[in-house]
Design a protein around this motif. Sequence first.
Motif, PDB file in Angstrom:
ATOM      1  N   ASN A   1       0.842  -1.194   0.000  1.00 37.31           N
ATOM      2  CA  ASN A   1       0.000   0.000   0.000  1.00 37.31           C
ATOM      3  C   ASN A   1       0.876   1.243   0.000  1.00 37.31           C
ATOM      4  O   ASN A   1       1.779   1.349   0.822  1.00 37.31           O
ATOM      5  CB  ASN A   1      -0.812   0.062   1.297  1.00 37.31           C
ATOM      6  N   SER A   2       0.607   2.147  -0.877  1.00 36.65           N
ATOM      7  CA  SER A   2       1.338   3.419  -0.783  1.00 36.65           C
ATOM      8  C   SER A   2       0.513   4.513  -1.447  1.00 36.65           C
ATOM      9  O   SER A   2       0.107   4.388  -2.599  1.00 36.65           O
ATOM     10  CB  SER A   2       2.714   3.312  -1.449  1.00 36.65           C
ATOM     11  N   TYR A   3       0.262   5.555  -0.679  1.00 26.11           N
ATOM     12  CA  TYR A   3      -0.639   6.615  -1.124  1.00 26.11           C
ATOM     13  C   TYR A   3      -0.074   7.985  -0.772  1.00 26.11           C
ATOM     14  O   TYR A   3       0.777   8.108   0.100  1.00 26.11           O
ATOM     15  CB  TYR A   3      -2.019   6.443  -0.467  1.00 26.11           C
ATOM     16  N   THR A   4      -0.603   8.968  -1.435  1.00 29.50           N
ATOM     17  CA  THR A   4      -0.181  10.325  -1.080  1.00 29.50           C
ATOM     18  C   THR A   4      -1.048  10.836   0.065  1.00 29.50           C
ATOM     19  O   THR A   4      -2.149  10.322   0.306  1.00 29.50           O
ATOM     20  CB  THR A   4      -0.340  11.282  -2.277  1.00 29.50           C
ATOM     21  N   ILE A   5      -0.538  11.847   0.732  1.00 31.25           N
ATOM     22  CA  ILE A   5      -1.278  12.441   1.846  1.00 31.25           C
ATOM     23  C   ILE A   5      -2.571  13.081   1.324  1.00 31.25           C
ATOM     24  O   ILE A   5      -3.602  13.046   1.982  1.00 31.25           O
ATOM     25  CB  ILE A   5      -0.387  13.481   2.565  1.00 31.25           C
ATOM     26  N   MET A   6      -2.478  13.611   0.106  1.00 35.78           N
ATOM     27  CA  MET A   6      -3.660  14.212  -0.491  1.00 35.78           C
ATOM     28  C   MET A   6      -4.754  13.165  -0.670  1.00 35.78           C
ATOM     29  O   MET A   6      -5.926  13.411  -0.396  1.00 35.78           O
ATOM     30  CB  MET A   6      -3.278  14.836  -1.851  1.00 35.78           C
ATOM     31  N   GLN A   7      -4.359  11.956  -1.102  1.00 39.43           N
ATOM     32  CA  GLN A   7      -5.332  10.875  -1.275  1.00 39.43           C
ATOM     33  C   GLN A   7      -5.962  10.508   0.066  1.00 39.43           C
ATOM     34  O   GLN A   7      -7.173  10.293   0.162  1.00 39.43           O
ATOM     35  CB  GLN A   7      -4.661   9.640  -1.882  1.00 39.43           C
ATOM     36  N   LEU A   8      -5.134  10.443   1.095  1.00 37.39           N
ATOM     37  CA  LEU A   8      -5.655  10.080   2.417  1.00 37.39           C
ATOM     38  C   LEU A   8      -6.647  11.126   2.893  1.00 37.39           C
ATOM     39  O   LEU A   8      -7.703  10.791   3.441  1.00 37.39           O
ATOM     40  CB  LEU A   8      -4.498   9.935   3.416  1.00 37.39           C
ATOM     41  N   ALA A   9      -6.320  12.400   2.678  1.00 33.74           N
ATOM     42  CA  ALA A   9      -7.224  13.463   3.103  1.00 33.74           C
ATOM     43  C   ALA A   9      -8.542  13.363   2.356  1.00 33.74           C
ATOM     44  O   ALA A   9      -9.620  13.503   2.943  1.00 33.74           O
ATOM     45  CB  ALA A   9      -6.575  14.822   2.864  1.00 33.74           C
ATOM     46  N   ASP A  10      -8.455  13.087   1.070  1.00 35.26           N
ATOM     47  CA  ASP A  10      -9.648  13.014   0.244  1.00 35.26           C
ATOM     48  C   ASP A  10     -10.513  11.826   0.687  1.00 35.26           C
ATOM     49  O   ASP A  10     -11.738  11.910   0.738  1.00 35.26           O
ATOM     50  CB  ASP A  10      -9.230  12.859  -1.227  1.00 35.26           C
ATOM     51  N   TYR A  11      -9.846  10.746   1.021  1.00 30.74           N
ATOM     52  CA  TYR A  11     -10.538   9.514   1.442  1.00 30.74           C
ATOM     53  C   TYR A  11     -11.254   9.740   2.769  1.00 30.74           C
ATOM     54  O   TYR A  11     -12.425   9.389   2.943  1.00 30.74           O
ATOM     55  CB  TYR A  11      -9.496   8.394   1.446  1.00 30.74           C
ATOM     56  N   VAL A  12     -10.584  10.403   3.696  1.00 31.27           N
ATOM     57  CA  VAL A  12     -11.206  10.694   4.978  1.00 31.27           C
ATOM     58  C   VAL A  12     -12.364  11.676   4.772  1.00 31.27           C
ATOM     59  O   VAL A  12     -13.423  11.533   5.394  1.00 31.27           O
ATOM     60  CB  VAL A  12     -10.155  11.256   5.962  1.00 31.27           C
ATOM     61  N   ALA A  13     -12.171  12.623   3.878  1.00 31.09           N
ATOM     62  CA  ALA A  13     -13.236  13.584   3.601  1.00 31.09           C
ATOM     63  C   ALA A  13     -14.468  12.860   3.066  1.00 31.09           C
ATOM     64  O   ALA A  13     -15.592  13.198   3.418  1.00 31.09           O
ATOM     65  CB  ALA A  13     -12.753  14.626   2.593  1.00 31.09           C
ATOM     66  N   ALA A  14     -14.228  11.838   2.234  1.00 28.37           N
ATOM     67  CA  ALA A  14     -15.362  11.090   1.675  1.00 28.37           C
ATOM     68  C   ALA A  14     -16.090  10.323   2.770  1.00 28.37           C
ATOM     69  O   ALA A  14     -17.325  10.221   2.760  1.00 28.37           O
ATOM     70  CB  ALA A  14     -14.870  10.143   0.585  1.00 28.37           C
ATOM     71  N   ILE A  15     -15.346   9.791   3.731  1.00 26.69           N
ATOM     72  CA  ILE A  15     -15.995   9.123   4.868  1.00 26.69           C
ATOM     73  C   ILE A  15     -16.815  10.160   5.640  1.00 26.69           C
ATOM     74  O   ILE A  15     -17.971   9.928   5.995  1.00 26.69           O
ATOM     75  CB  ILE A  15     -14.941   8.469   5.790  1.00 26.69           C
ATOM     76  N   ALA A  16     -16.194  11.338   5.850  1.00 28.21           N
ATOM     77  CA  ALA A  16     -16.827  12.369   6.665  1.00 28.21           C
ATOM     78  C   ALA A  16     -18.102  12.899   6.015  1.00 28.21           C
ATOM     79  O   ALA A  16     -19.107  13.105   6.691  1.00 28.21           O
ATOM     80  CB  ALA A  16     -15.850  13.498   6.924  1.00 28.21           C
ATOM     81  N   ASN A  17     -18.074  13.098   4.709  1.00 31.30           N
ATOM     82  CA  ASN A  17     -19.242  13.722   4.060  1.00 31.30           C
ATOM     83  C   ASN A  17     -20.242  12.685   3.569  1.00 31.30           C
ATOM     84  O   ASN A  17     -21.067  12.966   2.704  1.00 31.30           O
ATOM     85  CB  ASN A  17     -18.802  14.665   2.941  1.00 31.30           C
ATOM     86  N   ASN A  18     -20.130  11.514   4.077  1.00 31.66           N
ATOM     87  CA  ASN A  18     -21.077  10.450   3.776  1.00 31.66           C
ATOM     88  C   ASN A  18     -20.968   9.949   2.338  1.00 31.66           C
ATOM     89  O   ASN A  18     -21.975   9.636   1.711  1.00 31.66           O
ATOM     90  CB  ASN A  18     -22.496  10.919   4.084  1.00 31.66           C
ATOM     91  N   GLY A  19     -19.769   9.904   1.836  1.00 31.18           N
ATOM     92  CA  GLY A  19     -19.565   9.138   0.618  1.00 31.18           C
ATOM     93  C   GLY A  19     -19.345   9.886  -0.686  1.00 31.18           C
ATOM     94  O   GLY A  19     -19.379   9.286  -1.747  1.00 31.18           O
ATOM     95  N   THR A  20     -19.119  11.192  -0.618  1.00 33.43           N
ATOM     96  CA  THR A  20     -18.825  11.901  -1.860  1.00 33.43           C
ATOM     97  C   THR A  20     -17.317  12.131  -1.963  1.00 33.43           C
ATOM     98  O   THR A  20     -16.729  12.764  -1.089  1.00 33.43           O
ATOM     99  CB  THR A  20     -19.546  13.249  -1.919  1.00 33.43           C
ATOM    100  N   LEU A  21     -16.746  11.597  -3.032  1.00 33.19           N
ATOM    101  CA  LEU A  21     -15.306  11.793  -3.222  1.00 33.19           C
ATOM    102  C   LEU A  21     -15.115  12.990  -4.146  1.00 33.19           C
ATOM    103  O   LEU A  21     -15.495  12.955  -5.309  1.00 33.19           O
ATOM    104  CB  LEU A  21     -14.699  10.534  -3.845  1.00 33.19           C
ATOM    105  N   TYR A  22     -14.559  14.080  -3.586  1.00 36.42           N
ATOM    106  CA  TYR A  22     -14.379  15.295  -4.369  1.00 36.42           C
ATOM    107  C   TYR A  22     -12.994  15.326  -4.994  1.00 36.42           C
ATOM    108  O   TYR A  22     -12.064  14.690  -4.506  1.00 36.42           O
ATOM    109  CB  TYR A  22     -14.516  16.535  -3.474  1.00 36.42           C
TER     110      TYR A  22
END
Lengths: 930, 397
Positions: free
Chosen positions: A641-662
């Motif tokens: 597994n290897s991801y950028t911090i930006m990807q992690l932030a986006d992924y957490v944001a999608a969890i937070a906003n109930n599933g929208t990946l911006y």
Amino acid sequence: MTYSGEQERAAFMKRKTLVENRMKYFLGAIFLVLLLLLAKLSFMQLVQTEQFRTMARNNYIRITPVFAPRGEIFDRNGEKIVTNKPVYAVSINDLNLQGTTYHLYLDRIGPETVSMADKLAWILAGDEESVQYFQQISGKTPEQFNNDVTRDNDKATYTAKKQAIEEIIKERVSSNKVNLENGEALEIAIAYNPSTVATLRQQNLDSFGIRLEKRTDVLSELVSMLHKEAVFEGKSTYEVESGVRATIREKKYYRPYEPVQVADNVPSQTVVTLRERQMEMPGVVVDIQPVRDYPYQSLLAHALGYVQNIKQEQYEEHKDEGYFMNDLYGQYGLELIYESDLRGEPGARQVEVDASGQPVRDLGLKQPVPGNDLVLTVDLNLQKATEKALADGVARAQSAGYSLAKASAAVAMDVRSGAILAMASYPSYNPGVFTEGLSGTEWQQLQDSGALLNRTISAIYAPGSTFKMVTAAAILENKIVDPTYKMSDPGYYRLGQGIWRDWKPDGHGMVDMRKALEVSCDTYFYRFGQMVGVDAIASVAQEFGLGEKTSIKLPGEMSGVVPTPEWKYELVKNMLIMYNDDFAKVRELNEQIKKTTSESRKQQLQKLRDEEQDKQLKKYEWDLNWQQFETINMSIGQGDNSYTIMQLADYVAAIANNGTLYQPYLVDKIVAPDGKVIREFKPQVRREVNISKDNLQILREGMRMVATSPNGTASAVFGLDVAAKTGTAEVTDAKGNKVGNHALFVAFAPYEKPEVAVAVVLEYGYAGNTYAGPIARQILDAYLADPETNANKDEQITALGNQPNNIVALPEGWDTQPALNWPGWEQLPDDSVTTQGDNSSQSRQVQAKQVPAASSRPVTSTKPVQTTAPVSVTQSLPVVVTPPDETQPPPTMSSPTVVAPEPTQSQSVQQPSQTTPAIPEEVSEPNGQP
Amino acid sequence: MKNKRFIKNLDLTLVGVTGAILVFSLVMIGSASTDYGWWMRLGLDMDKLQDANIFQRLLWMKKEYVVKQFIWTLLGITAAAVIIYIPYEDWRRYTKHLYIANLLLLGSVLALGRTAMGAERWIDIGPFAFQPSEFAKLIIIITLADFLAKREGQIRTIKDMLPCFIFVVLPMLLILMQPDLGTSLVFIAILFGMLFVVSLKPLLVTGIFSAGFAAVVGLVWSHLKFDTWIPMHEYQLRRLTIFLDPWSDMQGSGYHVIQSQIAIGSSGFWGKGLLRGTQSFLEFLPIRHTDFIFSVLAEETGFLGALLLLILFGVFLYRGVRIAFEAKDMFGTLLAVGIVSMITFQILVNVGMTIAIMPVTGLPLPLFSYGGSSMIANMIAIGVLLNINMRRQKSIF
């Protein structure tokens, strides 16, 4: 006389008809000549006019570019982050200058004149500028003159110069003899250099009838004025003057219409003085050139990028857009991406010149059009806080003895839109150094320091336990286990002969899904992750946009890797073909295929190659195929597994906003200098994540418990209305030895109505909660404390009400307390995997499992198709290392070549690993990587 | 009584056209000789010039060359008036003397001549530089006309023509030695123009001319192609052939032709206006008031001006041909034909040079380029034409 009148008349008539005939032709010829001229004339003057007009303009108009101020960059609240400052340059337009000179006049002619010429020539031959003067009056070109006076050595050259000067003086004297005798003074030489003048003064020139006369002109007045204002640091007026004069001499020859710069970086106070005295100094021009200015120095440097003189290849590509050779060009970050918006339109000063290139008149200035401004989504205060948090975090880790902890990165994103509120990478740099011009060594130093790397998007890290929400989602979506089901955690997980330990040796007791997230229970995810399988986990990861570029409009973004069996197969296969001895024949056949031109032979060879390849690949089936231990590794965010911090932030944001990946974005709008909005960027949805809302809610609840409940891995850090997840990713060096742990942390807040998501990495920061957590805390504190960023102020007050002390300041003694003293964290970091067995097997086991984690260094290409690149070398290491003792050894394991004992291993492992430095340049400085 | 008849018979069209050309020429000489350097030395303001109307600009022109040329013109008119008075038939008695004087004069140029621009063409007489080759053209017309008129009706074969060739080649060689290729070519134009009229076999004359022309072209071509022998230095040849591709040597031998073409081409239909020609005023154009005055004219007055001048010359030449046709004897006809040939050829070569269809040879534009000798010689030629016209046999028509 013998002819009669009649006869004469007849002869005349005869001649007349003859002449008349000829005259018709004659007239025709004349008409043809005029028609020919007229035809060419009308073609040139009526048809080709434009073409010739351009040529005429090229003849008499010289254009000097006037740079447009680049567009400025503002934060979301209109605070200027990047602006321009004027740099004043003083130039002189009139190139017929003499400077401060001493003119030597001969008043009378006498018997001593010859010795005078000799003496003068000796002195003046040592003054370079005087020599130039004599070259000019000699009527020779500089090259000719130099040829004439250059000898093998300096001394002889000096003598030759002296002789040439003496000749010239004598000739001047003799050709003006009459005037001299009539009492007219003759100018025979000019001395520039003060020391030459001093020497001349000692020479008792009066006795020869020579007079020294000092003269100054605009240039010398200008220089002495600027000197008084201390514009030239530590340079004497003579040095400056002679430098300018040398430039003038050169320019006069090639570009006489161009003003010559006298001083650069002139303070504005001096410019005022200059303006006051403008009348006394005709031909002096003050030019203003806008230059990039960064009021907050290194703030947001990585996203902003920097501006430099246009590079050759950029010029070649964009010269049709009106770039000049010495133009500025955005080289990185937003400056590069929005170059065409920021640039503006350069103006021009047009000067009419005559055939000799002398300026005739100023045709005026075409005003430059300033570039458009960028308004960012970034919040200045939050950005400042984020950068401070990173620096503080590194300092804390350093003072706790983690000397490798030198770099970190963080992203704060609005979960409702994907707008980036802050993004920072530490260490950073001041982009202003690029405008001032950077020397080669300075550039190298900057490059080596790792400060140029944007760790939020151009570096990839193993996510560690921050990945557990993905595994959890996969488990939930596939209904492997009811989220409320409580399993008993003995502190380890056993599969076949293999045993995987939890980070907490005693286990966490009874654990359900939420608690597993809260306490980061490895055992739970080993078990159910293994059950749901790699494909399900990988597909959820991909669903969250992991291992895929976020398409943020910034250069240098990496995609990262979601490991899958297919990916692994391709990777290992390519590694084997490239480096394994068994595949020597395959390599040979490949070479032959490359060389062969015949199509049929090629096909034949390819068939042969495929057969051989398949035969050999069969031997390595175990290495090629995905193994269950890898799924187990993957389920807790280790492995490949290897991801950028930006990807992690986006992924957490999608969890937070109930599933929208911006799609994350940095620029809110582009505004013209007159305030008109040119473009406005709306949030872009990448996809609705295909995870049920209920399951996302479970993930959020688990993450909230991480931050709030007493057992949560980050409860010590927060206790706020925050949801978070810690992560610790092991880092190994090329040989597979453990170097340390990267600390990761993701969070969103407020829990009830999420606004902001944060992802943080602290390289070699020991453990996610200990050092990365406080960084996230600082960022979130700043966010929640800033009324401007918080749209929902009521909630903020609630949040404040909960833990008022923690919001404003960190707990007392935060900085001084060693990490291990934090309650509950004396033990191993949460994700460390330990295995059963003696020391030697353990070391090998660590290698086996953790070598893939070496990919947590920044690596660009990680897609299976790209695996031929040397980059992937380290990632193939599982192939040749011993599989973990615990797992069922495959049949081939008995073969000595595969159960690689140490020597073989070093042979096959180290060789490829040495090629790792060939990682593409932009990511070649993974900070702290041995 | 006699005078009255003369004045009545004066070709007023010719006189009018000549006058128009001369006025036009004086204006253009003024504009061509006024350049930025001179303007600046007077401390005049460039911006003021841009705003000035045409009368102001006429006033601000440099007067030096205009005044000089005007004086030359007056001298030329005087000379023409004198020429008109002497009946042209009377000159035939002195043709031998004239021919010998011509040779002596041309010989003396070689001996005493002043060198300018790589050629000895001038003889200094006091403050004036006198260019004998301009007068040599005129003298050869008169002497050759006499020579041919005596052989009227007898010139049939090449053998008959041979003496005529020798007659012309002698002075021509002296001019070639200066070296002045352009003027020598004018001699050839005069010779063939006159031979064409007087010979009984005009086709033969055309044939010889064409053959000679083809031979020269062939010689040059084979030299360029096969490096065969040519009676010329390489640099001379280069100057003659550069007009075919002036861009091959932009700064060197092609410079004149390129700048002249730019001046003419950039003018457009209306032209840039007097003193506003950037090519001439800013001195990109070389030798403006003499050889390249047509470029200045075309640049500043545009296609309109160039067309006007060509029409004026057209009318002038038409009148010349008419005079030749109406002349009462062969001598008169040949004189007029010689003059018309000379002027036509010079217009062709001079204007052709400025628009790159002819080599750069340094022939002035008749009646238009600045230059005393040329002006006086041309005025005398006009006087000769008028002379012939006044003494024509009118009764026939």
